[in-house]
Design an enzyme around this catalytic site. Structure first.
Site, PDB file in Angstrom:
ATOM      1  N   LYS A 112       8.803 -12.859 -15.132  1.00 46.69           N
ATOM      2  CA  LYS A 112       7.745 -13.870 -15.062  1.00 46.69           C
ATOM      3  C   LYS A 112       6.815 -13.771 -16.276  1.00 46.69           C
ATOM      4  O   LYS A 112       6.405 -14.792 -16.832  1.00 46.69           O
ATOM      5  CB  LYS A 112       6.962 -13.749 -13.751  1.00 46.69           C
ATOM      6  CG  LYS A 112       7.764 -14.293 -12.570  1.00 46.69           C
ATOM      7  CD  LYS A 112       7.043 -14.105 -11.252  1.00 46.69           C
ATOM      8  CE  LYS A 112       7.877 -14.671 -10.108  1.00 46.69           C
ATOM      9  NZ  LYS A 112       7.421 -14.214  -8.799  1.00 46.69           N
ATOM     10  N   LYS A 191      21.486 -18.918 -12.528  1.00 52.56           N
ATOM     11  CA  LYS A 191      20.984 -18.840 -11.151  1.00 52.56           C
ATOM     12  C   LYS A 191      20.140 -20.082 -10.827  1.00 52.56           C
ATOM     13  O   LYS A 191      19.274 -20.456 -11.615  1.00 52.56           O
ATOM     14  CB  LYS A 191      20.119 -17.581 -11.011  1.00 52.56           C
ATOM     15  CG  LYS A 191      19.604 -17.372  -9.613  1.00 52.56           C
ATOM     16  CD  LYS A 191      18.330 -16.543  -9.595  1.00 52.56           C
ATOM     17  CE  LYS A 191      17.511 -16.941  -8.394  1.00 52.56           C
ATOM     18  NZ  LYS A 191      16.106 -16.726  -8.452  1.00 52.56           N
ATOM     19  N   LYS A 194      13.817 -22.872  -8.963  1.00 49.06           N
ATOM     20  CA  LYS A 194      12.797 -23.858  -9.278  1.00 49.06           C
ATOM     21  C   LYS A 194      12.284 -23.652 -10.701  1.00 49.06           C
ATOM     22  O   LYS A 194      12.032 -24.603 -11.434  1.00 49.06           O
ATOM     23  CB  LYS A 194      11.608 -23.727  -8.313  1.00 49.06           C
ATOM     24  CG  LYS A 194      11.776 -24.496  -7.038  1.00 49.06           C
ATOM     25  CD  LYS A 194      10.856 -23.974  -5.940  1.00 49.06           C
ATOM     26  CE  LYS A 194      11.529 -22.903  -5.133  1.00 49.06           C
ATOM     27  NZ  LYS A 194      10.755 -22.320  -4.037  1.00 49.06           N
TER      28      LYS A 194
HETATM   29  P1  ADP Z   1      13.060 -19.860  -6.610  1.00 51.39           P
HETATM   30  O1  ADP Z   1      13.793 -18.881  -7.488  1.00 51.39           O
HETATM   31  O2  ADP Z   1      13.657 -21.222  -6.685  1.00 51.39           O
HETATM   32  O3  ADP Z   1      11.561 -19.852  -6.838  1.00 51.39           O
HETATM   33  P2  ADP Z   1      12.392 -18.396  -4.234  1.00 51.39           P
HETATM   34  O4  ADP Z   1      11.964 -17.234  -5.062  1.00 51.39           O
HETATM   35  O5  ADP Z   1      11.318 -19.178  -3.528  1.00 51.39           O
HETATM   36  O6  ADP Z   1      13.288 -19.375  -5.112  1.00 51.39           O
HETATM   37  O7  ADP Z   1      13.440 -17.870  -3.173  1.00 51.39           O
HETATM   38  C1  ADP Z   1      13.336 -17.891  -1.759  1.00 51.39           C
HETATM   39  C2  ADP Z   1      14.548 -17.193  -1.169  1.00 51.39           C
HETATM   40  O8  ADP Z   1      15.750 -17.831  -1.620  1.00 51.39           O
HETATM   41  C3  ADP Z   1      14.688 -15.720  -1.599  1.00 51.39           C
HETATM   42  O9  ADP Z   1      15.271 -14.984  -0.542  1.00 51.39           O
HETATM   43  C4  ADP Z   1      15.636 -15.786  -2.768  1.00 51.39           C
HETATM   44  O10 ADP Z   1      16.327 -14.589  -2.983  1.00 51.39           O
HETATM   45  C5  ADP Z   1      16.578 -16.900  -2.311  1.00 51.39           C
HETATM   46  N1  ADP Z   1      17.157 -17.570  -3.488  1.00 51.39           N
HETATM   47  C6  ADP Z   1      16.507 -18.342  -4.384  1.00 51.39           C
HETATM   48  N2  ADP Z   1      17.340 -18.798  -5.336  1.00 51.39           N
HETATM   49  C7  ADP Z   1      18.562 -18.299  -5.029  1.00 51.39           C
HETATM   50  C8  ADP Z   1      19.859 -18.393  -5.637  1.00 51.39           C
HETATM   51  N3  ADP Z   1      20.050 -19.130  -6.718  1.00 51.39           N
HETATM   52  N4  ADP Z   1      20.883 -17.724  -5.063  1.00 51.39           N
HETATM   53  C9  ADP Z   1      20.694 -16.968  -3.946  1.00 51.39           C
HETATM   54  N5  ADP Z   1      19.507 -16.842  -3.320  1.00 51.39           N
HETATM   55  C10 ADP Z   1      18.454 -17.493  -3.851  1.00 51.39           C
END
Ligand code: ADP
Ligand code: TRP
Length: 326
Positions: A112, A191, A194
């Protein structure tokens, strides 16, 4: 003691296929057999979001999406973290035994910062608050995607340190990660996230959904040539929805040649529509019934408090702090 499950998602924008396959689908499976707590990680979202109206909207959005996808507030405790300031108290007890080095090794923080986020104390201490979220409910299993594994390991570390310091009070949690959906790829093959702008959101209307799916990046192998399914984002995403036979059948078409990426994308689109199409309206319906939505969260908060309160009392007592007036 029955096995306990806990997880949360930050209200930081529309939920996408990565969130669904990496986390929410496991929530749905686990809630059938275990005591589950699922929450909206609102305090965490403040590390990156500063507009109050948007934050409020995003919190409702995650709540409505959870409910539309099938999280059952009768079976599981569904709540908004912001209704449980108790988490901060436990986070403090964990902070005093958490070494700075442990947090300095956190990949998520380093990523980040590398992306230009301010190196705030909140962002740095994020894994301690996340540990408090987990340990507050004596969770054994934490269903998350691969990117959160290290955070759950920090929670394990802190539980062990806490118990060594003050007695066996906290349960030591484990991450629950399914290998096939640990890292769901996005439009560009990286991956899905967002923060990378490469998501396929669960509740897009059919037209924009079609545009997104058709926009998945593929290589330039001509239609007639054989293709490698395992290195193709479209196939990987399709596999997450498909039965074994469907997956095998598409893999064969890739290898045989004469099957274009456009066709594979259409098959993926059909799966997405079949799975989430009927839930779009349910989500809209929950978003309209604001009072009902708030009621669900209020009841969830009461149930969460009934669990967190007594544990916190034991913890205060163990560390040597008594309740004078409460
Ligand atoms: P983002 O990366 O889009 O901000 P979050 O951090 O809010 O997503 O993730 C919420 C949940 O979804 C967590 O348990 C995270 O590990 C899972 N997650 C997010 N993106 C992925 C991905 N591309 N593959 C697998 N799990 C994911
Ligand atoms: N850090 C998680 C994410 O960004 C959200 C989260 C906060 C969480 N507290 C948690 C996940 C506790 C599991 C358990 O996705």
């Amino acid at each position: 003691m029955p096995m306990r499950v806990l997880s949360g998602i930050q209200p930081s924008g529309a939920l996408h296929l990565g969130n669904y396959f990496g986390a929410i689908r496991q929530f749905l499976d686990l809630q059938r057999d275990y005591e589950c707590h699922f929450f909206i990680a609102s305090y965490h979202a403040l590390t990156t979001q500063r507009d109050p109206a948007t934050l409020r909207e995003n919190i409702r959005d995650v709540a409505a999406s959870y409910l539309a996808l099938g999280l059952d507030p009768e079976r599981s405790v569904l709540f908004d973290q912001a209704d449980l300031p108790e988490h901060h108290e436990l986070a403090w007890y964990l902070s005093v035994i958490c070494s700075v080095g442990l947090l300095q090794r956190a990949h998520s923080y380093k990523d980040k910062i590398a992306r230009g986020l301010e190196a705030s104390h909140g962002l740095f201490a994020y894994p301690v608050l996340m540990a408090a979220d987990i340990l507050m409910y004596n969770a054994d299993r934490v269903p998350v995607g691969q990117d959160q594994k290290q955070h759950v390991e920090i929670a394990r570390d802190l539980a062990i340190r806490f118990n060594n310091e003050w007695g066996e009070i906290l349960r030591v949690p484990e991450p629950y990660i399914l290998p096939r959906s640990a890292v769901v790829p996005g439009l560009d093959g990286a991956k899905m996230s967002k923060s990378y702008g490469n998501t396929i959101d669960l509740f897009l209307e059919p037209k924009p959904m079609r545009k997104r799916v058709m926009g998945i990046i593929t290589d330039s192998t001509p239609v007639e040539d054989p293709k490698d399914p395992d290195s193709c984002t479209v196939f990987i995403l399709y596999s997450l929805f498909a039965t074994d036979e469907e997956r095998e059948s598409m893999a064969r078409r890739y290898r045989d040649g004469g099957y274009g990426y456009g066709e594979a994308k259409k098959a993926l689109l059909a799966k997405i529509e079949e799975t989430f199409g009927p839930l779009r309206e349910k989500r809209q319906d929950w978003l309209k019934r604001t009072d009902d939505l708030e009621d669900v969260l209020a009841r969830g908060a009461e149930r969460a408090r009934a669990c967190a309160g007594p544990l916190l009392e034991r913890i205060r007592d163990a560390v040597g702090l008594g309740a004078r007036v409460r």
